[in-house]
Every structure is written in structure tokens, then in C-alpha cells.
Design a protein around this motif. Sequence first.
Motif, PDB file in Angstrom:
ATOM      1  N   PRO A 150     -46.422  30.996 -31.349  1.00 16.59           N
ATOM      2  CA  PRO A 150     -45.069  30.915 -31.899  1.00 16.59           C
ATOM      3  C   PRO A 150     -44.376  29.559 -31.841  1.00 16.59           C
ATOM      4  O   PRO A 150     -43.397  29.336 -32.547  1.00 16.59           O
ATOM      5  N   ILE A 151     -44.856  28.631 -31.024  1.00 14.01           N
ATOM      6  CA  ILE A 151     -44.134  27.384 -30.803  1.00 14.01           C
ATOM      7  C   ILE A 151     -44.731  26.257 -31.642  1.00 14.01           C
ATOM      8  O   ILE A 151     -45.936  26.002 -31.584  1.00 14.01           O
ATOM      9  N   TRP A 203     -39.685  24.401 -32.190  1.00 12.45           N
ATOM     10  CA  TRP A 203     -39.117  25.626 -32.758  1.00 12.45           C
ATOM     11  C   TRP A 203     -39.960  26.806 -32.303  1.00 12.45           C
ATOM     12  O   TRP A 203     -41.186  26.708 -32.219  1.00 12.45           O
ATOM     13  N   ASN A 204     -39.294  27.920 -32.005  1.00 11.50           N
ATOM     14  CA  ASN A 204     -39.978  29.147 -31.610  1.00 11.50           C
ATOM     15  C   ASN A 204     -39.825  30.158 -32.747  1.00 11.50           C
ATOM     16  O   ASN A 204     -38.728  30.639 -33.008  1.00 11.50           O
ATOM     17  N   TYR A 205     -40.920  30.444 -33.436  1.00  8.54           N
ATOM     18  CA  TYR A 205     -40.879  31.404 -34.538  1.00  8.54           C
ATOM     19  C   TYR A 205     -40.507  32.806 -34.057  1.00  8.54           C
ATOM     20  O   TYR A 205     -39.846  33.550 -34.782  1.00  8.54           O
ATOM     21  N   ASP A 206     -40.936  33.182 -32.858  1.00  3.61           N
ATOM     22  CA  ASP A 206     -40.638  34.522 -32.350  1.00  3.61           C
ATOM     23  C   ASP A 206     -39.143  34.755 -32.154  1.00  3.61           C
ATOM     24  O   ASP A 206     -38.637  35.834 -32.450  1.00  3.61           O
ATOM     25  N   THR A 207     -38.446  33.751 -31.640  1.00  3.11           N
ATOM     26  CA  THR A 207     -37.015  33.907 -31.360  1.00  3.11           C
ATOM     27  C   THR A 207     -36.127  33.299 -32.442  1.00  3.11           C
ATOM     28  O   THR A 207     -34.916  33.493 -32.420  1.00  3.11           O
ATOM     29  N   ASP A 208     -36.737  32.536 -33.365  1.00  2.00           N
ATOM     30  CA  ASP A 208     -36.002  31.862 -34.423  1.00  2.00           C
ATOM     31  C   ASP A 208     -34.951  30.912 -33.835  1.00  2.00           C
ATOM     32  O   ASP A 208     -33.822  30.832 -34.310  1.00  2.00           O
ATOM     33  N   GLN A 209     -35.375  30.188 -32.771  1.00  2.00           N
ATOM     34  CA  GLN A 209     -34.488  29.258 -32.075  1.00  2.00           C
ATOM     35  C   GLN A 209     -35.267  28.012 -31.657  1.00  2.00           C
ATOM     36  O   GLN A 209     -36.493  28.039 -31.548  1.00  2.00           O
ATOM     37  N   HIS A 211     -49.921  30.124 -39.935  1.00  2.00           N
ATOM     38  CA  HIS A 211     -50.731  29.977 -38.715  1.00  2.00           C
ATOM     39  C   HIS A 211     -50.136  30.810 -37.585  1.00  2.00           C
ATOM     40  O   HIS A 211     -50.861  31.499 -36.862  1.00  2.00           O
ATOM     41  N   TRP A 212     -48.825  30.780 -37.425  1.00  2.00           N
ATOM     42  CA  TRP A 212     -48.159  31.594 -36.403  1.00  2.00           C
ATOM     43  C   TRP A 212     -48.449  33.079 -36.627  1.00  2.00           C
ATOM     44  O   TRP A 212     -48.822  33.795 -35.687  1.00  2.00           O
ATOM     45  N   ARG A 213     -48.281  33.533 -37.859  1.00  2.00           N
ATOM     46  CA  ARG A 213     -48.525  34.955 -38.133  1.00  2.00           C
ATOM     47  C   ARG A 213     -49.981  35.339 -37.889  1.00  2.00           C
ATOM     48  O   ARG A 213     -50.269  36.439 -37.416  1.00  2.00           O
ATOM     49  N   ALA A 214     -50.911  34.456 -38.196  1.00  2.00           N
ATOM     50  CA  ALA A 214     -52.336  34.757 -38.035  1.00  2.00           C
ATOM     51  C   ALA A 214     -52.802  34.684 -36.586  1.00  2.00           C
ATOM     52  O   ALA A 214     -53.701  35.428 -36.185  1.00  2.00           O
TER      53      ALA A 214
END
Length: 117
Positions: free
Chosen positions: A59-60, A72-78, A52-55
Motif C-alpha cells: 500500500p505504501i 502515500w498510503n493507498y489503504d488509508t488514502d492519506q 501494483h498496489w491492488r495486485a
Amino acid sequence: MSDVVDPTAVPSGTGCTECDAAGGWWVHLRRCAKCGHIGCCDDSLARHASAHWRATGHPIIQSFEPGEDWFWNYDTDQYYDGPELADPQSHPADETVPGPRGRVPGDWMRQLQQRAD
């Protein structure tokens, strides 16, 4: 914050949207903090939350597990410090993990191990 989080967005359901539609199962659930989409975690076979994030570019995510409130933030991996989101905060507490009850195959651990190999 409103570009990545909408505290008023309600969850799309009580289970992974795509797994439910396909009759599948999941390990844990994640909630998109922007639109409320419920997807399965990356430990699940289908990994719908990160798909879903990629599509969408949302990111959150927040855990959709009872008693968990981390983001979690997929963009920052944090981890991310997010606000309280609209109810409900998790899937029903009496639902199994993995879930949903009745759709988890007896060999679910083997299936996950095979995917990891």
C-alpha cells in the motif's frame, strides 16, 4: 513497518516498468516502498502504481520525482511518514515530465482530458 516498507529495496528502474515494456508514457512516477516497483501515477493513462498496489497488497508508495520525498498510503488514502529508501531517490533529473523523452505524444494533454471525461 517491515510488512509494508523495505528501506533496502532498490527501484525497479528509472521509469514505469509496465509502460517501458509496452513502449508507453507516463505523467509522474511512483515507487513501491515495499519492493521498489516503479509505476506511473493515477494522473497517467495506465495508472500502474495503483494497479501494483491492488495486485500485490503493497500500500505504501513514495514519489519518484526529483525533489519530492512524500509517501502515500493507498489503504488509508492519506500521507504516510516513511523512512529514507535506498538510492536512487528519483528518476533522472534531466528526464522530461511527462516522460520519457521521445515517447510522449504531441496530444498527451488531450488524451488525459478524454480519459477524465
